[in-house]
Design a protein around this motif. Sequence first.
Motif, PDB file in Angstrom:
ATOM      1  N   ALA B 289       0.854  -1.188   0.000  1.00 20.34           N
ATOM      2  CA  ALA B 289       0.000   0.000   0.000  1.00 20.34           C
ATOM      3  C   ALA B 289       0.884   1.231   0.000  1.00 20.34           C
ATOM      4  O   ALA B 289       1.790   1.333   0.817  1.00 20.34           O
ATOM      5  CB  ALA B 289      -0.901   0.031   1.241  1.00 20.34           C
ATOM      6  N   ALA B 290       0.632   2.121  -0.922  1.00 15.63           N
ATOM      7  CA  ALA B 290       1.393   3.378  -0.956  1.00 15.63           C
ATOM      8  C   ALA B 290       0.590   4.425  -1.699  1.00 15.63           C
ATOM      9  O   ALA B 290      -0.183   4.095  -2.602  1.00 15.63           O
ATOM     10  CB  ALA B 290       2.746   3.171  -1.644  1.00 15.63           C
ATOM     11  N   PRO B 291       0.768   5.681  -1.313  1.00 11.57           N
ATOM     12  CA  PRO B 291       0.091   6.733  -2.083  1.00 11.57           C
ATOM     13  C   PRO B 291       0.571   6.693  -3.535  1.00 11.57           C
ATOM     14  O   PRO B 291       1.771   6.557  -3.794  1.00 11.57           O
ATOM     15  CB  PRO B 291       0.555   8.019  -1.401  1.00 11.57           C
ATOM     16  N   GLU B 292      -0.364   6.801  -4.441  1.00 14.69           N
ATOM     17  CA  GLU B 292      -0.001   6.741  -5.865  1.00 14.69           C
ATOM     18  C   GLU B 292       1.008   7.833  -6.220  1.00 14.69           C
ATOM     19  O   GLU B 292       1.889   7.631  -7.051  1.00 14.69           O
ATOM     20  CB  GLU B 292      -1.260   6.907  -6.723  1.00 14.69           C
ATOM     21  N   ILE B 293       0.875   8.978  -5.596  1.00 14.82           N
ATOM     22  CA  ILE B 293       1.770  10.094  -5.930  1.00 14.82           C
ATOM     23  C   ILE B 293       3.220   9.736  -5.597  1.00 14.82           C
ATOM     24  O   ILE B 293       4.145  10.165  -6.281  1.00 14.82           O
ATOM     25  CB  ILE B 293       1.332  11.398  -5.210  1.00 14.82           C
ATOM     26  N   LYS B 295       4.546   6.609  -5.547  1.00 20.30           N
ATOM     27  CA  LYS B 295       5.072   5.523  -6.374  1.00 20.30           C
ATOM     28  C   LYS B 295       5.713   6.044  -7.645  1.00 20.30           C
ATOM     29  O   LYS B 295       6.720   5.546  -8.102  1.00 20.30           O
ATOM     30  CB  LYS B 295       3.923   4.603  -6.797  1.00 20.30           C
ATOM     31  N   LYS B 296       5.075   7.018  -8.231  1.00 22.48           N
ATOM     32  CA  LYS B 296       5.500   7.422  -9.550  1.00 22.48           C
ATOM     33  C   LYS B 296       6.469   8.591  -9.526  1.00 22.48           C
ATOM     34  O   LYS B 296       7.298   8.736 -10.426  1.00 22.48           O
ATOM     35  CB  LYS B 296       4.255   7.811 -10.352  1.00 22.48           C
ATOM     36  N   ASN B 297       6.325   9.446  -8.528  1.00 21.44           N
ATOM     37  CA  ASN B 297       6.936  10.774  -8.662  1.00 21.44           C
ATOM     38  C   ASN B 297       8.103  11.075  -7.751  1.00 21.44           C
ATOM     39  O   ASN B 297       8.803  12.063  -7.971  1.00 21.44           O
ATOM     40  CB  ASN B 297       5.862  11.844  -8.440  1.00 21.44           C
TER      41      ASN B 297
END
Lengths: 467, 449
Positions: B289-293, B295-297
């Motif tokens: 579980a991780a904030p999507e922001i 993971k990518k940025n």
Amino acid sequence: MVTAGRLSYRRYRIEIRPAPDLVRLPPRFRVEVKKHRLIGLVLEELVRYRGDLPVVLSRPCVYGVFSRPIGGLAPKEELCVGCLRCTVQYPDVVQIYPNPERERLGDSYLKPAHVDTLLYEARTGHVPVRGAGYRGPFGGAGWDGMWTDMSEIVRPTRDGIHGREFISTAVDIGEKPALLAFDERGEPVGTVPKVITIQVPFLFDRPPRSARPRLLLEILVRAAQEIETLAMVPVDLVVRFDLAGPHVVPVVEEETWRWLVQLAWSPRMIAIEGWDRERLAELERRFPESILCARVPMDSDVLDLVRQGARVLHLTADYHGRRNGRFVMDLIRQAHQRLVDAGVREEVTLIGSGGIVMAEHVPKAIICGLDAVALDTALWVALQARFAGECRNPETALVSFPRLEPAWGIQRLKNLAASWRDQLLEVLGAMGLREVRRLRGELGRCMFQAELEREAFAEVDGYRADA
Amino acid sequence: MLTRRASEQSIIRKHEEALHQGYRRWPTLDFGLPPAMGDERWPAELILATWLQAETGRPPANGLEYRVGRSGGGFDALDFRFLPPEQQLPESEPVDTSIPLNRRPGDRAVEIPIPWYGGGMSFGSVSEQIMLARAKAAKEWRTFTSTGEGGYPESLVPYRDHVITQIATGMFGVREETIQWAPIIEFKYAQGAKPGLGGHLLGDKATVAVARMRESVPWVSLFSPFPFHSVYSVEDHKKHIDWVRTINPEALISVKVSTPTDIDMVAVGSYYAGAHIIHIDGGYGGTGAAPEIAKKNIAMPIELALPRVHRFLLQEGIRDEVVIMASGGIRTAYDIAKAIALGADGCVLGTTELVALGCTRCGNCERGRGCPFGLTTTDPELSQLVDPDWGAERLSRLYASFQAQLRDILRRLGLRSVRELRGRIDLLVYRKPGDSDEWANVVGSGQAR
């Protein structure tokens, strides 16, 4: 914070509440069941499990897609999350497909996945959290080719995100002279600071020309007021719909200039479309207390405008973040750097808009050099607007809204703002920054794909830095 | 009551059996590729190829792509510059795939026969069955797996020589004995999927058993703090290491960090604080579980961090005294080899192992009862879908396939040991998909070599 003439402290927060979608979205997946094979499977299992009905009728879906009494014969597609367990178990009976209707949401820039995320944020006010790692392309053009920094140990904010210390997301918009001059009595003379502090580094841009109903503008203004930011509204509509208030920024254009005479109150900020020194001087005479903001194309010579007296510039690009073929990320960096090189950056406020559709674009745009961003298409999507074709040019884009309900709309925008602010806190917290003002132009706290690849792969055969 | 329980068991067995069949049948491509499966990093064919390898212990021979994804960059844009066939090593030539995990003189020598081990996945983020399967596979291959930040279930104790104890900022489940048991202690400073943020375990998955292990309250979300409140400098970090080595002087110390701009300095600091292993977790790493922001940025991908760290450690003259383990998007044997060529000593696997056990990368790990395949869940019913022995066998076969491929890569490069590959960036070729017809064919059609 000063309230009713006395100092008091109120910790800033945005109230969130569930605000379910008004318009039902097409399901994410299509569940196609081969009914005759399903019946065959059930019959086969009846024999195999000797009529043990709980076993025979137990279904593979834990999300309830087959929870109707007739199970797979009438699947509840809206519950499907695409886990694929059913099709993994029974490939000859059921197949899951991405729903092409869902793929049509948004446009070529604001993609269906963006729409999904925005709707979730507007619905819940929460930060999107999911399992599994990143799923997208390695990098890419525009914002996708930029990563923000983090700090392993050095972090002055400690538990800022989760509550014990405060990370400020407030920014100042206005004129900030480099130095003050005083007369012999000690009174300031000449230009004095004139700033508005907004609690989040984003404000609401005016809607596209095709969609400016009263209700929408009222929602934008009320939401801006509750979030403690600003909403830009065409001046003629400010007057016609009686939208006065400290959170309203009338936007004046050549053809709406005449409406100014009917503006019976003094806005905190007025925006003027394009650069016109005479008109700005006229505005200054009429509204001496107001901050004046010039909306100019993002590739304008900002230094020249500043030398001519501009102090608040709203740099605009189209909704896809382009101006004359260049992307906003580069244009913002260029504008910021030009002002830094001339030693005047601190005196100027740069607002930018265009192509900022996801929460992460806000800190990235600020790192590139903006003080604040003006949001556009993300707001319309939060209100479940649909685009007819490409939503690119503010003058011609066709955007239609569902039948709006004021309380719902205000809450959707508050939820979106809360979610984006919380995500900004995640980014700031990861970097160890205590306030968003310190992020502006901090290019040392970000990484660009092109530069990193040049460094990492320079010695790799076949790598071309210009590719 | 007994009948109901028997029925429940029958239900679980029925679905377990159907799942096992599905893992076998899909990679045959008799049903094509699942239309809704996969993404750019893990396309459907890569997922099915991993299932197949876990089934057979060999790379696919039916055309499934098993080497690269479709992300358009990083590992997916790199290939090897193999020698002409006549210069390659013959099949008969032995090729060594072992690496040391300690290069510091005076401390315990630990060597693993394959250049990877399993990454931290906490009890709570995954089930105890999964932890057990990973531990069994680690024992069989004389490598390691890690507890993650969620405590040390009793069932892992028999495998303790192969279990790394992770100490992360929440200190969940860290006890004196779990430090004493561990051959390697891993300090998790940051995680690639959520750099600069603490661990996330949402309330739905904090079951009574999980909460007991973590000494927390059931059904309440757990957000580990960030960073370690006792560490604000390299000197503080050294105190941490000293503390652990007082409890367990024999343990090797691994420091897991993410990939900020100054990752090279972080690596040097960790070395001087006494780390044996610097575990660098790139921004595209896996998570329960991780904030999507995040993971990518936030933070850079592992492919871009490794050359920077490797070069800097070389310049500092300490590269041969510390082991670099890379993680955060290592999916295939080819990724492992590429990471090593970019400067790592070895790799740490996480998501790949879960895919081998049946993960479809649907990303629903964090919510409700967790993973419907029984992987990232602590739901008592769902977790029974994975039998630890079955899981261990699948992981073992995946490892066998990876080792065979790695040996093949090394032979084709003319190298007798994986240690010779480290930092050999000159053996890589950059081929953006579409650059050449040959590469486009490989990536586009899924044609195996």
